[in-house]
Write a protein that holds these residues in place. Sequence first.
Motif, short mmCIF file in Angstrom:
data_model
loop_
_atom_site.label_atom_id
_atom_site.label_comp_id
_atom_site.label_asym_id
_atom_site.label_seq_id
_atom_site.Cartn_x
_atom_site.Cartn_y
_atom_site.Cartn_z
N VAL A 1 -0.61 14.85 -17.34
CA VAL A 1 0.53 13.91 -17.46
C VAL A 1 -0.34 12.50 -17.05
O VAL A 1 -1.24 12.60 -16.12
N LYS A 2 0.41 11.24 -17.64
CA LYS A 2 -0.25 10.16 -17.02
C LYS A 2 0.78 9.55 -16.11
O LYS A 2 1.94 9.66 -16.10
N ALA B 1 0.67 -1.14 -0.04
CA ALA B 1 -0.04 -0.01 0.16
C ALA B 1 1.01 1.18 0.01
O ALA B 1 1.87 1.33 0.73
N ASN B 2 0.35 2.29 -0.69
CA ASN B 2 1.31 3.50 -1.02
C ASN B 2 0.80 4.57 -1.13
O ASN B 2 -0.45 4.57 -1.80
N PRO B 3 1.02 5.77 -0.16
CA PRO B 3 0.04 6.83 -0.12
C PRO B 3 0.02 7.76 -1.53
O PRO B 3 -0.72 8.53 -1.78
N PHE B 4 1.45 7.56 -1.96
CA PHE B 4 1.51 8.13 -3.52
C PHE B 4 0.34 7.65 -4.55
O PHE B 4 -0.38 8.46 -5.03
N ARG B 5 0.07 6.60 -4.52
CA ARG B 5 -0.66 5.74 -5.08
C ARG B 5 -2.34 6.22 -4.88
O ARG B 5 -3.11 6.76 -5.61
N ASP B 6 -2.42 6.40 -3.56
CA ASP B 6 -3.63 6.79 -3.01
C ASP B 6 -4.04 8.27 -3.52
O ASP B 6 -5.02 8.68 -4.05
N HIS B 7 -2.93 9.19 -3.18
CA HIS B 7 -3.08 10.55 -3.62
C HIS B 7 -3.33 10.70 -5.17
O HIS B 7 -4.35 11.45 -5.53
N TYR B 8 -2.80 10.02 -6.22
CA TYR B 8 -3.00 10.33 -7.51
C TYR B 8 -4.00 9.68 -7.97
O TYR B 8 -4.77 9.79 -8.92
N ALA B 9 -4.69 8.55 -7.36
CA ALA B 9 -5.99 7.93 -7.72
C ALA B 9 -7.01 8.79 -7.21
O ALA B 9 -8.10 8.88 -7.98
N ALA B 10 -7.05 9.55 -6.18
CA ALA B 10 -8.18 10.47 -5.81
C ALA B 10 -7.76 11.73 -6.59
O ALA B 10 -8.85 12.58 -6.62
#
Length: 252
Positions: free
Chosen positions: A70-71, A55-64
Amino acid sequence: MRADDGTKLDGRQGAAASAGTKGLIDVGRPFLDFVISGLADAGVTEVCLVVAPGANPFRDHYAANPPKRVKISFAIQKEPLGTANAVAAAGDFFAEGALVLNSDNYYPPAVLKKVLQASKTGHAVTAGFDRDVLVANSNIPAARVAAFALLDEADGLLRDIVEKPTPQELARLSTAKISMNCWFFPAQIISACENIELSPRGEYEIADAVRALIAAGTNVTVVPVAAGVLDLSRRADIPQVTQALADVKVAP
C-alpha cells in the motif's frame, strides 16, 4: 509500567500507550501494521493516516518501514476535534470515496471486502456486527458491547445511529446490528462533516455527519457481518490482542 488490570507491559508497549500512539503499541509488531496489512488483504492499495501537526511517530515508523503493498499518505488534523473533523481533514482522499476505520481496531479482511463490495452500488456503507458473534470472537466483553452504538435500519438501509443506548432502547432494538465504526463513505461525506454543529461533548461527531448525509438523500447500506473485532482502546486489551494476533501473517 503496568496495564490497568495489573498486567505487566514491556517498555515499548508502555511508552506507546503513555504517548497516546496506540497504533504503534507492539503486539508482536506495531498494531497498525496488522490493520494496514488487513486492508491490503482486502484489496486496498492506498491508505491515508490522519495525524496531529508536527513531528509524528507514525511518519517516522513508515518512513523507516515502508509498506510494500500500500501507499501511505498523511492528513493533518490541526486540533483533536472529533471523528468527523478527522474525516474532513482527509478530504482530498475522498474523490472516489474511501473506507473509514478506527486505528485501534483490527477488522477481519473478509469484513472489509464485504463493505467494499457493497460500496459499488454508489451508497455509503457500514458494517453491522451481530452482537453475539462480536462478543464471542472479540476481546470485548458483553458489558462494553452493550454501550456501543446500534444501527437502526429498515430494509437494509440505515435510518439512525443510537449511541450509548439505554436499557429501553436495547430492548426496542434487541436484534439491531452493532456499529464498530467501519464505513465506506462517498465524497459527499466531506460536506456533511464540514457543516455539522459541535456535539455536547465539544466535538464534531461522525454519527452526526452520517445523519446529515442521510437527510441530504444519500443511502447508507448496512452490511450484516458475523465476525469479531480486536479492540486496542485500553491498556488492559494489550495481552489479549497480542495473543489473538500471534498467528496472523503481516505484510503491509
